[in-house]
Scaffold this active site. Structure first.
Site, mmCIF file in Angstrom:
data_model
loop_
_atom_site.group_PDB
_atom_site.id
_atom_site.type_symbol
_atom_site.label_atom_id
_atom_site.label_comp_id
_atom_site.label_asym_id
_atom_site.label_seq_id
_atom_site.Cartn_x
_atom_site.Cartn_y
_atom_site.Cartn_z
ATOM 1 N N SER A 37 0.788 -1.231 0.000
ATOM 2 C CA SER A 37 0.000 0.000 0.000
ATOM 3 C C SER A 37 0.827 1.293 0.000
ATOM 4 C CB SER A 37 -0.944 -0.047 1.197
ATOM 5 O OG SER A 37 -1.695 1.104 1.277
ATOM 6 N N ASP A 168 7.894 -2.398 10.835
ATOM 7 C CA ASP A 168 7.556 -3.671 11.443
ATOM 8 C C ASP A 168 8.247 -4.021 12.771
ATOM 9 O OD1 ASP A 168 6.537 -3.519 8.914
ATOM 10 O OD2 ASP A 168 7.361 -5.399 8.196
ATOM 11 N N GLU A 410 17.102 -0.775 0.218
ATOM 12 C CA GLU A 410 15.885 -0.636 1.021
ATOM 13 C C GLU A 410 16.181 0.236 2.248
ATOM 14 O OE1 GLU A 410 14.620 -4.479 2.314
ATOM 15 O OE2 GLU A 410 12.636 -3.805 2.978
HETATM 16 C C1 2M8 Z 1 8.199 -4.311 4.971
HETATM 17 O O1 2M8 Z 1 7.092 -5.052 5.482
HETATM 18 C C2 2M8 Z 1 6.706 -6.353 4.969
HETATM 19 C C3 2M8 Z 1 5.417 -6.734 5.668
HETATM 20 O O2 2M8 Z 1 4.401 -5.838 5.305
HETATM 21 C C4 2M8 Z 1 7.743 -7.435 5.189
HETATM 22 O O3 2M8 Z 1 8.731 -7.225 5.923
HETATM 23 O O4 2M8 Z 1 7.575 -8.522 4.629
HETATM 24 C C5 2M8 Z 1 8.133 -2.907 5.624
HETATM 25 O O5 2M8 Z 1 9.343 -2.223 5.475
HETATM 26 C C6 2M8 Z 1 6.981 -2.107 5.036
HETATM 27 O O6 2M8 Z 1 7.021 -0.784 5.470
HETATM 28 C C7 2M8 Z 1 6.998 -2.125 3.511
HETATM 29 O O7 2M8 Z 1 5.823 -1.520 3.038
HETATM 30 C C8 2M8 Z 1 7.105 -3.560 2.961
HETATM 31 C C9 2M8 Z 1 7.337 -3.577 1.455
HETATM 32 O O8 2M8 Z 1 8.383 -2.720 1.083
HETATM 33 O O9 2M8 Z 1 8.198 -4.247 3.557
#
Ligand code: 2M8
Length: 439
Positions: A37, A168, A410
């Protein structure tokens, strides 16, 4: 080091193009194969600089995942792939009975920070034609956030899972996440650690056990936050989420006026007042302190989550009465709790780490949201500051230099100056493009 804008722009663009899947964009090539999102909202902003039509498609594909109750889910799944990400759409089990929308769209059952109206406004300002229906979707989203996620009318958004925050494994969540008894270790197999160069940069299994446990608890009530049992252990008014909400909500008010939607406009104005009037009561850490500081509120324990993290700094996105000069405040924070030790290899002195280095017991410079610098946070900070102020320019310049030197990672270790998590990360590229465009 001077920024080579053309080279950086070309690389950023190729990151976004490589991650494109039809009408939407993956956050990263391997680690995150679905639509997330807040990632897609940032990506839409970045796409504006070279493909406004793709920006519109990205934004609308994201918003089509919206549930009939107004919630915009944190993942919209690409159901053509299997086994590449855990938890997948089968694990979440959000079918039409739960979502109220077509079974052809599969999503997770929780949300992420509401930056969507910020993206929509940027699109509209760039001349992208959004429709009244796009406004209606945003209105329904903001209404859901106020009605369901602020049912106590405290002017702050409650999250029910760390994944909702987008940050997270932030130490902000440690007490709530580990403060309840895990009756049974859930059965699952994570795949994320196979997909990064350094698995130790990802959250631990202890955390994942609880992430999964919370999903199972939410699933048992069809993700109806208004029906959570009283012993549900994770309910926190998220200071960053609430600040982003206020900034996004502010943008919706003139759009409602323009469309002649008076009852919606009045409702949005009411939401704005609700957040701003109660901001200090809900989020101000210590009213007597010389420097204001803002923290999350743990609704289960009835206390503030006392910690210096990037979340509190995002208060610059609202306009709280207690914060007189946001630019000087951020400068002061960068010299204080967020200062890096002199041993730091890079001059990241004006960047705000996810967790403040001063929080020595929990600060981990390479571990995801427990210390690294994230580009979306720096970008959000610059949106809340005077763009001509020295601090806004320094944040922008240092971020661009970091990405130019290290790559489109990232997240970044602010002590070693190295890139972590996955490379080819979409929002890093998108927000670099936006900064370059604004220069
Ligand atoms: C990270 O979160 C996801 C779970 O939603 C994961 O670790 O698998 C977070 O950094 C989150 O902020 C981000 O939107 C997502 C995708 O980049 O990765």
């Amino acid at each position: 080091m001077p920024i080579s804008s053309e080279a950086l722009r070309a690389k950023a663009r190729s990151v976004l193009e490589a991650n494109r899947v039809g009408s939407w964009t993956k956050p990263a090539p391997h680690l995150y194969p679905h639509l997330w999102s807040w990632d897609s909202a940032f990506i839409a902003i970045g796409l504006l600089s070279f493909d406004p039509e793709a920006a519109r498609r990205e934004y609308q594909t994201l918003m089509q995942g919206q549930w009939s109750n107004g919630m915009v889910p944190h993942i919209r799944f690409d159901t053509s792939i299997e086994g590449e990400y855990f938890p997948d759409h089968n694990f979440w089990g959000c079918d039409a009975r739960v979502t109220g929308i077509s079974n052809s769209i599969r999503t997770s059952g929780i949300l992420q920070p509401p930056v969507h109206a910020l993206a929509a406004t940027r699109l509209r300002r760039a001349g992208v034609d959004l429709e009244a229906e796009d406004f209606d979707r945003l209105f329904a989203w903001h209404h859901y956030l106020m009605q369901v996620r602020d049912s106590e009318s405290m002017g702050g958004i409650t999250i029910v899972h760390p994944w909702e925050s987008g940050m997270d494994n932030s130490p902000r969540w440690d007490r709530a996440l580990f403060g309840y008894e895990l009756k049974e270790k859930p059965e699952y197999k994570r795949v994320d650690r196979e997909r990064v160069e350094h698995p130790e940069d990802r959250p631990g299994d202890d955390e994942y056990d609880r992430y999964v446990d919370l999903v199972l608890r939410l699933k048992s009530v069809d993700y109806r936050v208004d029906r959570l049992p009283t012993d549900y252990p994770f309910q926190i008014k998220d200071v960053a989420m609430s600040a982003m909400f206020a900034a996004a909500n502010r943008e919706l008010i003139p759009w409602a006026k323009e469309l002649g939607k008076n009852s919606e406009r009045r409702a949005l104005e009411g939401y704005q007042l609700r957040v701003l009037d109660q901001w200090d009561k809900t989020f101000l850490s210590k009213p007597e302190a010389a420097r204001p500081w803002y923290v999350d509120r743990d609704m289960v324990r009835g206390q503030g989550v006392e910690l210096f993290s990037c979340a509190g700094a995002l208060a610059v996105l609202t306009d709280p009465a207690s914060l007189e000069a946001p630019e000087a405040w951020i400068e002061d924070l960068c010299r204080g709790p967020f200062a890096f030790s002199d041993a730091a290899k890079r001059p990241l002195r004006r960047l705000v780490a996810s967790t403040a280095p001063q929080e020595r017991e929990v600060f981990r410079p390479n571990l995801y949201w427990r210390g690294p610098v994230w580009i979306n946070i720096q970008w959000l900070l610059t949106q809340g500051l005077d763009p001509e102020s020295p601090i806004a320019k320094q944040i922008r310049q240092s971020s661009l230099e970091l990405v130019q030197d290290v790559g489109f990672y990232e997240y970044f270790d602010p002590v070693q100056g190295t890139g972590h998590g996955t490379d080819g990360f979409s929002w890093t590229a998108a927000l670099v493009l936006d900064w370059l465009e604004a220069a």
